[in-house]
Design a protein around this motif. Structure first.
Motif, mmCIF file in Angstrom:
data_model
loop_
_atom_site.group_PDB
_atom_site.id
_atom_site.type_symbol
_atom_site.label_atom_id
_atom_site.label_comp_id
_atom_site.label_asym_id
_atom_site.label_seq_id
_atom_site.Cartn_x
_atom_site.Cartn_y
_atom_site.Cartn_z
ATOM 1 N N PHE A 338 0.828 -1.202 0.000
ATOM 2 C CA PHE A 338 0.000 0.000 0.000
ATOM 3 C C PHE A 338 0.864 1.254 0.000
ATOM 4 O O PHE A 338 1.853 1.338 0.738
ATOM 5 N N PRO A 339 0.527 2.277 -0.815
ATOM 6 C CA PRO A 339 -0.639 2.292 -1.692
ATOM 7 C C PRO A 339 -0.387 1.737 -3.096
ATOM 8 O O PRO A 339 -1.285 1.219 -3.728
ATOM 9 N N SER A 340 0.892 1.856 -3.616
ATOM 10 C CA SER A 340 1.076 1.515 -5.028
ATOM 11 C C SER A 340 2.483 1.007 -5.348
ATOM 12 O O SER A 340 2.883 0.987 -6.511
ATOM 13 N N GLU A 382 -7.123 -9.778 7.786
ATOM 14 C CA GLU A 382 -6.774 -11.193 7.743
ATOM 15 C C GLU A 382 -5.789 -11.553 8.842
ATOM 16 O O GLU A 382 -4.992 -10.717 9.282
ATOM 17 N N LEU A 383 -5.846 -12.813 9.250
ATOM 18 C CA LEU A 383 -4.881 -13.366 10.195
ATOM 19 C C LEU A 383 -4.111 -14.452 9.459
ATOM 20 O O LEU A 383 -4.683 -15.465 9.049
ATOM 21 N N LEU A 384 -2.835 -14.237 9.268
ATOM 22 C CA LEU A 384 -1.991 -15.175 8.537
ATOM 23 C C LEU A 384 -1.137 -15.967 9.522
ATOM 24 O O LEU A 384 -0.333 -15.398 10.267
ATOM 25 N N SER A 385 -1.318 -17.277 9.530
ATOM 26 C CA SER A 385 -0.537 -18.175 10.391
ATOM 27 C C SER A 385 0.540 -18.833 9.555
ATOM 28 O O SER A 385 0.252 -19.451 8.519
ATOM 29 N N LEU A 386 1.784 -18.711 10.003
ATOM 30 C CA LEU A 386 2.936 -19.303 9.313
ATOM 31 C C LEU A 386 3.737 -20.124 10.308
ATOM 32 O O LEU A 386 4.304 -19.577 11.256
ATOM 33 N N ASN A 387 3.737 -21.445 10.103
ATOM 34 C CA ASN A 387 4.424 -22.350 11.023
ATOM 35 C C ASN A 387 3.946 -22.094 12.447
ATOM 36 O O ASN A 387 2.800 -22.335 12.763
ATOM 37 N N SER A 388 4.778 -21.502 13.312
ATOM 38 C CA SER A 388 4.371 -21.292 14.710
ATOM 39 C C SER A 388 4.047 -19.836 15.019
ATOM 40 O O SER A 388 3.806 -19.477 16.174
ATOM 41 N N SER A 389 4.012 -18.966 14.004
ATOM 42 C CA SER A 389 3.760 -17.544 14.236
ATOM 43 C C SER A 389 2.502 -17.088 13.520
ATOM 44 O O SER A 389 2.032 -17.731 12.569
ATOM 45 N N THR A 390 1.933 -15.967 13.963
ATOM 46 C CA THR A 390 0.769 -15.372 13.312
ATOM 47 C C THR A 390 0.980 -13.870 13.177
ATOM 48 O O THR A 390 1.697 -13.254 13.981
ATOM 49 N N LYS A 391 0.359 -13.288 12.153
ATOM 50 C CA LYS A 391 0.401 -11.840 12.017
ATOM 51 C C LYS A 391 -0.905 -11.370 11.401
ATOM 52 O O LYS A 391 -1.567 -12.094 10.659
ATOM 53 N N ARG A 392 -1.293 -10.151 11.750
ATOM 54 C CA ARG A 392 -2.514 -9.546 11.227
ATOM 55 C C ARG A 392 -2.157 -8.611 10.081
ATOM 56 O O ARG A 392 -1.152 -7.896 10.144
ATOM 57 N N GLN A 393 -2.973 -8.616 9.030
ATOM 58 C CA GLN A 393 -2.704 -7.782 7.864
ATOM 59 C C GLN A 393 -4.025 -7.405 7.209
ATOM 60 O O GLN A 393 -5.081 -7.959 7.531
ATOM 61 N N VAL A 394 -3.969 -6.449 6.292
ATOM 62 C CA VAL A 394 -5.124 -6.092 5.460
ATOM 63 C C VAL A 394 -4.701 -6.253 4.007
ATOM 64 O O VAL A 394 -3.592 -5.869 3.622
ATOM 65 N N THR A 395 -5.587 -6.843 3.207
ATOM 66 C CA THR A 395 -5.335 -6.976 1.769
ATOM 67 C C THR A 395 -6.501 -6.364 1.003
ATOM 68 O O THR A 395 -7.663 -6.631 1.311
ATOM 69 N N ILE A 396 -6.170 -5.534 0.013
ATOM 70 C CA ILE A 396 -7.168 -4.961 -0.889
ATOM 71 C C ILE A 396 -7.117 -5.755 -2.201
ATOM 72 O O ILE A 396 -6.100 -5.745 -2.899
ATOM 73 N N TYR A 397 -8.206 -6.468 -2.485
ATOM 74 C CA TYR A 397 -8.285 -7.273 -3.705
ATOM 75 C C TYR A 397 -9.137 -6.532 -4.746
ATOM 76 O O TYR A 397 -10.240 -6.077 -4.435
ATOM 77 N N GLU A 398 -8.647 -6.462 -5.961
ATOM 78 C CA GLU A 398 -9.451 -5.983 -7.077
ATOM 79 C C GLU A 398 -9.751 -7.173 -7.990
ATOM 80 O O GLU A 398 -8.865 -8.000 -8.266
ATOM 81 N N THR A 399 -10.994 -7.279 -8.447
ATOM 82 C CA THR A 399 -11.410 -8.433 -9.243
ATOM 83 C C THR A 399 -12.050 -7.982 -10.557
ATOM 84 O O THR A 399 -12.599 -6.889 -10.651
ATOM 85 N N GLU A 400 -11.962 -8.867 -11.531
ATOM 86 C CA GLU A 400 -12.607 -8.608 -12.822
ATOM 87 C C GLU A 400 -12.702 -9.923 -13.589
ATOM 88 O O GLU A 400 -11.719 -10.696 -13.635
ATOM 89 N N MET A 407 -3.565 -7.330 -5.828
ATOM 90 C CA MET A 407 -3.590 -7.524 -4.376
ATOM 91 C C MET A 407 -2.651 -6.490 -3.755
ATOM 92 O O MET A 407 -1.463 -6.450 -4.086
ATOM 93 N N THR A 408 -3.203 -5.649 -2.882
ATOM 94 C CA THR A 408 -2.416 -4.612 -2.218
ATOM 95 C C THR A 408 -2.397 -4.885 -0.717
ATOM 96 O O THR A 408 -3.452 -4.963 -0.087
ATOM 97 N N SER A 409 -1.215 -5.033 -0.143
ATOM 98 C CA SER A 409 -1.073 -5.410 1.266
ATOM 99 C C SER A 409 -0.803 -4.198 2.147
ATOM 100 O O SER A 409 -0.044 -3.295 1.773
ATOM 101 N N ILE A 410 -1.434 -4.200 3.324
ATOM 102 C CA ILE A 410 -1.162 -3.205 4.358
ATOM 103 C C ILE A 410 -0.673 -3.960 5.588
ATOM 104 O O ILE A 410 -1.404 -4.771 6.164
ATOM 105 N N GLU A 411 0.558 -3.719 5.975
ATOM 106 C CA GLU A 411 1.134 -4.432 7.107
ATOM 107 C C GLU A 411 0.667 -3.817 8.425
ATOM 108 O O GLU A 411 0.340 -2.630 8.502
#
Length: 524
Positions: A338-340, A382-400, A407-411
């Motif tokens: 994010f943003p571009s 979103e909550l992303l779990s990787l092996n033994s860790s987790t992190k919260r993130q936001v993803t902006i999806y555009e579809t057509e 897909m635009t990620s906000i950490e």
């Protein structure tokens, strides 16, 4: 003999969870002089099975709901009229209830291999743990954080058990019971339905510690679903009519209201909140009528289709099916911060990146915590779990055209509650047309963008002048927040804007520094 018993068990289980089309309604309750139900609305608004609702707390509601041909745990936010999902297991979940004093939810899970058990689900990441190993639980409630009272499938009927999860003990308390279990308000007792008398079912109390039972009242003829409004008033339903029974006053159940105007044909479950001001009803419906009582900001067809694309995209990611996962992506898909800021471009590069990602992470799971939909754009917390860790993130999806085009990620970063309070104040001043107070919510050098990075205004004075012109030409200007996601220093709102009796929908991403809004990005 063993094969015959197995067939009977499967048939009995299927009967318990027959998948009829049902919806969940939320009503306001008034009970000062007489019991009244008002302002009913269909909060599930979902084709298929939606049932067994309960209050998670004063804001959130849980219920079982159909998603992709299976039943999962839905969480409904009454503040923003939005629905998200707690879990993503392969089995079907029923009767979701908050576990007392824990950040966990319990549910009966019917797995694809036929196994049926009671599980606990972490409210943060949806991970599940089996609670009772030796009993086939059908229906239940919590007495306290350690003790469960449940109806257990045995010999083609339901029997009543008290189970101590902490000690791992199970004790049979009664035979031939129904599916309705509730903690009786202001007591140390649980109510259950006794079917020992086949001609007249009865509501009884149980002390799960001592095993003592007492008769409370008779049910409506042939009805086993009740709930407690308070310690002296019970509610029940038959067909589309709601009834009440006041203990030590009413000799028979009294009609409260006929709910047919809401399209309710047959009430199947009931639940009230702690103070008795809200009522949940699950019911078979007349779709032609009940559609008038769906929540006001239900998704339109474009948003529904966009949501389905992202649901499929995430499910394939969680199944680590890279081949089919890649098919959900446009050949020229963009992946950005994010943003571009472009991270990589094109489906081939993304497949290469995710191939390495799956090699580096033996376990991975993505859980949707909250979703904002605007036309063909989906914004997800979103909550992303990787092996033994987790992190919260936001993803902006555009579809057509049934594909994800970007897909635009906000950490995430550290969040302070005062940042949300700032946005609440900002919206309030906007609606009150208090130009000076509204201006004080912005930094002097605030930047306003259209997503992703088109500059609209470059300082506070330009924003103020634009707002003055808009408010003067729009007497009934009003902004209503429909949904909200908070990630780090960003507050993301879906807004319904009323302008001269017409509605406009958009998403605002507020970025906050030193308790002032220093950047806003609009998705329109």
């Amino acid at each position: 003999m063993k094969i015959s018993s197995f067939i009977i068990f499967i048939f009995f289980t299927a009967t318990l969870y027959a998948q009829s089309d049902t919806e969940v309604f939320l009503f306001d309750l008034e009970s000062s002089n007489k019991i009244e139900v008002k302002n009913g609305k269909n909060i599930s608004n979902n084709k298929g099975y939606n049932n067994q609702p309960s209050f998670l707390d004063d804001r959130y509601i849980l219920f079982s709901s159909t998603r992709d041909d299976q039943t999962d745990i839905a969480k409904y936010d009454t503040q923003y009229s939005s629905k998200t999902w707690i879990n993503s297991s392969e089995g079907g979940e029923y009767t979701p209830i908050k576990i007392p004093n824990k950040n966990s939810i319990s549910a009966v899970r019917l797995d694809k291999d036929g196994k049926q058990r009671l599980y606990a689900y972490d409210a943060s990441n949806g991970e599940s743990t089996e609670l009772i190993k030796d009993l086939v639980v059908a229906y239940y409630t919590w007495y306290n954080e350690d003790i469960v009272v449940s109806a257990v499938i045995e010999n083609e009927q339901l029997n009543l058990y008290s189970s101590n999860i902490k000690e791992g003990t199970n004790k049979k308390m009664a035979s031939n019971v129904g599916r309705s279990f509730h903690k009786i308000p202001n007591s140390n007792l649980i109510s259950f339905i006794s079917k020992a008398n086949s001609k007249q079912w009865q509501i009884k109390s149980l002390n799960p510690i001592t095993g003592d039972t007492k008769l409370i009242a008779n049910t409506l003829k042939g009805i086993e679903d009740i709930c407690w409004l308070n310690s002296t008033n019970l509610l029940s339903g038959k067909k589309g009519i709601l009834y009440k029974l006041t203990l030590q006053k009413d000799y028979n159940w009294k009609k409260v209201e006929n709910l047919k105007d809401y399209g309710i044909l047959n009430i199947t479950r009931l639940a009230t909140n702690k103070d008795g001001s809200k009522l949940l009803i699950a019911a078979e419906i007349d779709p032609d009528i009940s559609s008038s009582y769906t929540v006001s900001n239900q998704s339109n067809t474009i948003e529904d289709e966009a949501g389905k694309i992202i649901d499929k995209h995430i499910d394939l990611f969680n199944n680590r099916n890279l081949k089919d996962f890649s098919k959900t992506l446009n050949v020229n898909v963009l992946v950005k911060d994010f943003p571009s800021e472009i991270k990589y471009y094109g489906r081939d590069n993304l497949i290469e990146n995710y191939t390495q990602f799956f090699k580096d992470n033996e376990k991975s799971n993505l859980k949707v915590l909250n979703r904002i939909a605007l036309k063909n754009i989906i914004v997800e917390e979103e909550l992303l779990s990787l092996n033994s860790s987790t992190k919260r993130q936001v993803t902006i999806y555009e579809t057509e055209n049934d594909k994800v085009t970007s897909m635009t990620s906000i950490e995430n970063s550290k969040f302070k509650k005062k940042q949300e309070a700032l946005i609440n104040e900002h919206v309030k001043m906007y609606n009150e047309k208090d130009v000076k107070a509204l201006g004080r919510t912005y930094a002097k050098d605030v930047m306003i963008y259209n997503f992703p990075d088109e500059v609209v205004f470059e300082d506070r004075s330009a924003v103020r002048d634009d707002y003055i012109a808009l408010s003067e030409s729009t007497p009934n200007l009003y902004a209503e927040v429909l949904n909200r996601i908070i990630i780090g220093n960003k507050v993301i709102d879906k807004i319904k804007l009323t302008k001269n009796d017409q509605f406009e929908y958009f998403v605002a991403i507020y970025e906050i520094t030193n308790n002032l809004i220093d950047k806003v990005t609009y998705i329109r």
